[in-house]
Scaffold this motif. Structure first.
Motif, mmCIF file in Angstrom:
data_model
loop_
_atom_site.group_PDB
_atom_site.id
_atom_site.type_symbol
_atom_site.label_atom_id
_atom_site.label_comp_id
_atom_site.label_asym_id
_atom_site.label_seq_id
_atom_site.Cartn_x
_atom_site.Cartn_y
_atom_site.Cartn_z
ATOM 1 N N TYR A 52 -0.759 -0.899 -9.345
ATOM 2 C CA TYR A 52 -1.284 -0.309 -8.112
ATOM 3 C C TYR A 52 -1.096 1.213 -8.097
ATOM 4 C CZ TYR A 52 -1.646 1.164 -3.278
ATOM 5 O OH TYR A 52 -1.975 1.852 -2.131
ATOM 6 N N THR B 126 -3.608 2.940 -10.326
ATOM 7 C CA THR B 126 -4.955 2.908 -9.761
ATOM 8 C C THR B 126 -5.095 3.852 -8.577
ATOM 9 O OG1 THR B 126 -5.231 0.605 -10.445
ATOM 10 C CG2 THR B 126 -6.695 1.390 -8.717
ATOM 11 N N SER B 127 -4.076 3.908 -7.734
ATOM 12 C CA SER B 127 -4.171 4.734 -6.527
ATOM 13 C C SER B 127 -3.955 6.223 -6.801
ATOM 14 C CB SER B 127 -3.192 4.239 -5.458
ATOM 15 O OG SER B 127 -1.868 4.390 -5.893
ATOM 16 N N ASP C 17 0.856 -1.180 0.000
ATOM 17 C CA ASP C 17 0.000 0.000 0.000
ATOM 18 C C ASP C 17 0.896 1.235 0.000
ATOM 19 O OD1 ASP C 17 -2.519 -1.341 0.276
ATOM 20 O OD2 ASP C 17 -2.128 -1.591 2.417
ATOM 21 N N HIS D 181 4.982 -2.571 -9.178
ATOM 22 C CA HIS D 181 4.051 -1.685 -8.467
ATOM 23 C C HIS D 181 3.227 -0.804 -9.421
ATOM 24 C CE1 HIS D 181 5.599 -2.730 -4.537
ATOM 25 N NE2 HIS D 181 6.836 -2.364 -4.878
#
Length: 184
Positions: free
Chosen positions: A165, A168-169, A73, A162
Motif C-alpha cells: 500500500y 502504491t500510495s 489508509d 503495509h
C-alpha cells in the motif's frame, strides 16, 4: 509506554501517552471531542541536527473509511494531506500528536498504526526506513460510549504488511523492510 529504537548504532526511544480528552479546548479541538483519545509520541534521541531528523508515518483503519474498515489508509496531517510525502510529521525529534474525533457518536472502530522512520539524506532516492511502531485507537459502541484501545508495540511484520500500500500510495518513495536491530 516507552519503545526503544536504534539508529546508526545510537539508542533512542519513543514515549507514547494515550489520554482521554477532558477539555477539548486545551488541545485545540471542538467541544464534541470530549472523551475521545489523544495520543502523543515524543522522540528522545541524542543525535543533533540532521542526525536527529525523523518522520512519523501513520496509517488508519476505520469503519468509516472508504473500505469500511477492511484496509488501512494514510493518515496525513490534514493541513498537508495533498503533499506527496508519506510523513504526517517530520523534523528534528518530531512529536506525533493526534486527537481523532467525530461530531456524532455513531458506532465506530478506529485503529492507527504509527511508525517512526527516517530518510537518509545522502541517498539519490527518497527511502523510508522504519525504526519503531505502535498501535492505538478507540471504539464507539451503540450507546455512544467511547473506549480507548491501549497502546501496543508493533513488530517488523506489521510494517512489512503495509509495504504494498505504501509503495502504491507514494510511488516517488522507496519503503524499506523493517530491520529489527534491537532484538538481533
Amino acid at each position: 509506554m516507552i519503545i526503544p529504537f536504534l539508529r546508526d548504532d545510537t539508542q533512542g526511544s519513543v514515549t507514547v501517552t494515550l489520554e482521554r480528552v477532558d477539555d477539548p479546548t486545551v488541545i485545540g479541538k471542538h467541544p464534541s471531542a470530549h472523551d475521545f483519545p489523544s495520543c502523543t509520541a515524543a522522540v528522545d534521541y541524542p543525535g543533533k541536527g540532521y542526525r536527529a531528523l525523523f518522520g512519523w508515518v501513520q496509517l488508519v483503519r476505520s469503519t468509516d473509511n472508504p473500505s469500511a474498515g477492511a484496509a488501512f489508509d494514510m493518515d496525513p496531517f490534514y493541513l498537508f494531506e495533498d503533499a506527496p510525502s508519506p510523513y504526517a510529521f517530520f523534523g528534528i525529534n518530531p512529536t506525533l500528536f493526534d486527537a481523532p474525533s467525530r461530531a456524532s457518536r455513531d458506532p465506530l472502530d478506529w485503529t492507527a498504526h504509527s511508525f517512526l522512520a527516517w530518510t537518509p539524506m545522502d541517498d539519490t532516492e527518497r527511502r523510508v526506513l522504519p525504526l519503531a511502531g505502535f498501535s492505538w485507537g478507540f471504539g464507539i459502541d451503540s450507546a455512544g460510549r467511547i473506549t480507548l484501545r491501549e497502546v501496543e508495540t508493533l513488530a517488523p511484520v506489521d510494517w512489512d504488511a503495509h509495504l504494498p500500500y505504501l509503495g502504491t500510495s507514494h510511488p516517488g518513495w522507496v519503503f524499506e523492510k523493517w530491520q529489527d536491530t534491537l532484538s538481533g
